[in-house]
Design a protein around this motif. Structure first.
Motif, short mmCIF file in Angstrom:
data_model
loop_
_atom_site.label_atom_id
_atom_site.label_comp_id
_atom_site.label_asym_id
_atom_site.label_seq_id
_atom_site.Cartn_x
_atom_site.Cartn_y
_atom_site.Cartn_z
N HIS A 40 0.87 -1.18 0.00
CA HIS A 40 0.00 0.00 0.00
C HIS A 40 0.91 1.22 0.00
O HIS A 40 1.75 1.35 0.88
N LYS A 42 0.08 4.29 0.56
CA LYS A 42 -0.41 5.38 1.41
C LYS A 42 0.63 5.89 2.39
O LYS A 42 0.59 7.03 2.82
N THR A 43 1.60 5.02 2.77
CA THR A 43 2.62 5.43 3.73
C THR A 43 3.70 6.27 3.06
O THR A 43 4.01 7.36 3.53
N ALA A 83 -8.02 0.35 -2.83
CA ALA A 83 -8.68 -0.28 -1.68
C ALA A 83 -9.52 0.74 -0.93
O ALA A 83 -9.28 1.04 0.25
N GLU A 142 -14.73 -0.85 6.84
CA GLU A 142 -15.47 -1.34 5.68
C GLU A 142 -15.48 -2.87 5.63
O GLU A 142 -14.62 -3.52 6.21
N TYR A 169 -10.53 -9.00 0.08
CA TYR A 169 -9.44 -8.37 0.82
C TYR A 169 -9.94 -7.97 2.20
O TYR A 169 -11.16 -7.93 2.46
N HIS A 171 -8.45 -5.30 5.69
CA HIS A 171 -7.36 -4.54 6.34
C HIS A 171 -7.49 -4.78 7.83
O HIS A 171 -8.41 -4.28 8.47
N TYR A 176 -2.75 -3.48 15.31
CA TYR A 176 -1.87 -2.51 15.99
C TYR A 176 -2.08 -2.52 17.50
O TYR A 176 -1.23 -2.03 18.24
N GLY A 210 -4.04 -7.31 4.45
CA GLY A 210 -3.03 -6.26 4.35
C GLY A 210 -2.83 -5.45 5.60
O GLY A 210 -3.71 -4.69 5.99
N CYS A 211 -1.64 -5.59 6.22
CA CYS A 211 -1.25 -4.76 7.37
C CYS A 211 0.21 -5.09 7.70
O CYS A 211 0.60 -6.26 7.65
N SER A 212 0.99 -4.08 8.06
CA SER A 212 2.41 -4.32 8.32
C SER A 212 2.65 -5.16 9.57
O SER A 212 3.69 -5.81 9.69
N ARG A 230 -0.74 -6.88 1.61
CA ARG A 230 -0.71 -5.47 1.19
C ARG A 230 -0.25 -4.55 2.33
O ARG A 230 -0.96 -3.61 2.69
N PRO A 231 0.93 -4.78 2.90
CA PRO A 231 1.36 -3.89 3.99
C PRO A 231 1.75 -2.51 3.46
O PRO A 231 2.14 -2.39 2.28
N GLY A 232 1.67 -1.49 4.32
CA GLY A 232 2.01 -0.13 3.88
C GLY A 232 3.25 0.42 4.56
O GLY A 232 4.17 0.90 3.91
N ALA A 233 3.28 0.36 5.90
CA ALA A 233 4.32 1.07 6.65
C ALA A 233 5.61 0.28 6.83
O ALA A 233 6.61 0.81 7.34
C1 LIG Z 1 -7.10 -0.86 3.09
C2 LIG Z 1 -5.71 -0.83 3.66
N1 LIG Z 1 -4.82 -1.74 3.24
C3 LIG Z 1 -3.56 -1.77 3.71
C4 LIG Z 1 -3.13 -0.85 4.64
C5 LIG Z 1 -1.71 -0.90 5.12
O1 LIG Z 1 -1.62 -1.06 6.49
P1 LIG Z 1 -0.26 -0.83 7.28
O2 LIG Z 1 0.09 0.60 7.11
O3 LIG Z 1 -0.57 -1.25 8.63
O4 LIG Z 1 0.74 -1.70 6.66
C6 LIG Z 1 -4.04 0.12 5.12
C7 LIG Z 1 -3.64 1.10 6.13
O5 LIG Z 1 -4.39 1.91 6.63
C8 LIG Z 1 -5.37 0.14 4.61
O6 LIG Z 1 -6.27 1.03 5.02
#
Ligand SMILES: Cc1ncc(COP(=O)(O)O)c(C=O)c1O
Length: 362
Positions: A40, A42-43, A83, A142, A169, A171, A176, A210-212, A230-233
């Motif tokens: 992801h 987003k990070t 997502a 969601e 999928y 999240h 955390y 998906g999550c780190s 699908r990890p982000g951070a």
């Molecule tokens: C839909 C979705 N997927 C993946 C992630 C990634 O999660 P993380 O930052 O814990 O890896 C997020 C984070 O908010 C998310 O909202």
């Protein structure tokens, strides 16, 4: 190129060696278990980071918003998953244009009510949209809450000429809050729960959690059942990933905030030039916005917009004008608050990278 000593503060420093090691490490675990990595963005929100993830073997990128996906196109990405619940037919032209530029574009479908609106978005785009069904596995955001809701949604999708179900999928952001010893049992539950939904609807479709916090455990223990994570951070890290959940060592964290002590107004308190406009207002459960990265007892315990309040046993030894490197509580909003980051390698400044998807919330 500026040196570390001449950088204006507050500055966001990305350690390229650690970043590349974190990218390679997550990819190695995923590849070893035959699970795709679809980070992801987003990070990091940066093309330079996306390029490195794809070069290391990522199968595609996950984005929250269309604007993030558009900003990542220069990375060469060919497979994108949005997502988020798209609900505005006005975005259909952008969606269609994006679909033209990649091989595989999928978007989230998050409930029956959402499917009806997404159907209109797809119709307005003039294309059939590939959708991934959101399954709630404990975050309470969601996603379908139970199997019956998932089956109803699958039936609705089956009747739509504009939407095609391509997978599932979740999240699992609720991870955390989990200490290390609870993570594996909860990962097993998560895999069982989302795979049960998939198996009841269509066993041939993929499952993408998906999550780190959970990504490596999901890849290791979901091999053969889960198709992607699908990890982000994970490639940056922060206090949540290193100290709170314990999934990465502090010396692997790749992003820090360099701040300057600007005053010491009373014993036991120092003020730094980084406040909520640098760290955001996010904090750990014990109200810490950031901690000194070198192990000194220095914690940012409160923020105003341009001031951080630092307390701890090492505060009185600080000098006004001294620079301190801090590890933020939560890295995602820190990156979203800066136009560019300073890249360092072996203690030297080597580049400046733009945060192309900064503020792309539409
Ligand atoms: C839909 C979705 N997927 C993946 C992630 C990634 O999660 P993380 O930052 O814990 O890896 C997020 C984070 O908010 C998310 O909202």
């Amino acid at each position: 190129m500026a040196t570390l000593d001449s950088l204006a503060t507050p500055a966001i420093l990305v350690d390229r060696v650690r970043l590349e090691a974190n990218i390679a490490d997550m990819q190695r675990v995923c590849t070893a278990h035959g699970v795709e990595l679809r980070p992801h963005i987003k990070t990091h929100k940066m093309v330079e980071v996306a390029r490195r993830q794809l070069a290391a073997g990522a199968a595609g990128l996950t984005c929250a918003k269309l604007g993030e996906a558009e900003a990542m196109l220069p990375s060469g990405v060919r497979s994108i998953f949005i997502a988020h619940s798209l609900a505005d037919p006005g975005q259909a032209p952008r969606l269609a244009a994006l679909a033209e530029k990649v091989d595989d574009l999928r978007v989230a479908v998050t409930s029956e009510a959402h499917a009806l609106v997404l159907d209109k978005v797809a119709a307005a785009s003039g294309r059939r949209l590939d959708v991934m069904m959101a399954v709630d596995t404990g975050l309470g955001r969601e996603g379908v809450r139970d199997l019956a809701a998932a089956q109803r949604l699958a039936t609705t999708l089956g009747r739509s000429p504009h939407l095609r179900l391509r997978g599932f999928y979740t999240h699992e952001g609720n991870f955390y809050g989990l200490p290390r010893e609870q993570q594996l049992p909860r990962v097993r539950e998560l895999i069982d729960r989302i795979c049960a939904v998939r198996d009841a609807i269509d066993r041939t479709l993929p499952v993408w959690p998906g999550c780190s916090v959970s990504a490596k455990l999901v890849a290791e223990h979901g091999a053969g059942r889960v198709q992607a994570v699908r990890p982000g951070a994970y490639m940056f890290g922060d206090l949540f990933l290193s100290e709170i959940t314990g999934v990465m060592p502090a010396d692997a964290v790749a992003v820090h905030v360099l701040a300057t002590v600007v005053d010491k107004p009373e014993p036991g308190l120092a003020l730094i030039d980084a406040g909520s406009k640098t760290f955001s207002s996010d904090r750990t459960g014990d109200n810490i916005h950031a901690k000194a990265a070198d192990g000194r007892d220095l914690a940012v315990v409160r923020v105003n917009e341009e001031h951080g309040y630092v307390r701890g046993a090492a505060v009185d030894a600080l000098q006004v004008g001294e620079r301190v490197l801090f590890m933020p509580a939560h890295i995602c909003p820190v990156i979203n608050l800066t136009d560019e980051v300073t890249v360092i390698a072996n203690g030297q400044v080597v580049a400046t990278w733009r945060v192309e998807a900064r503020g792309k919330t539409r």
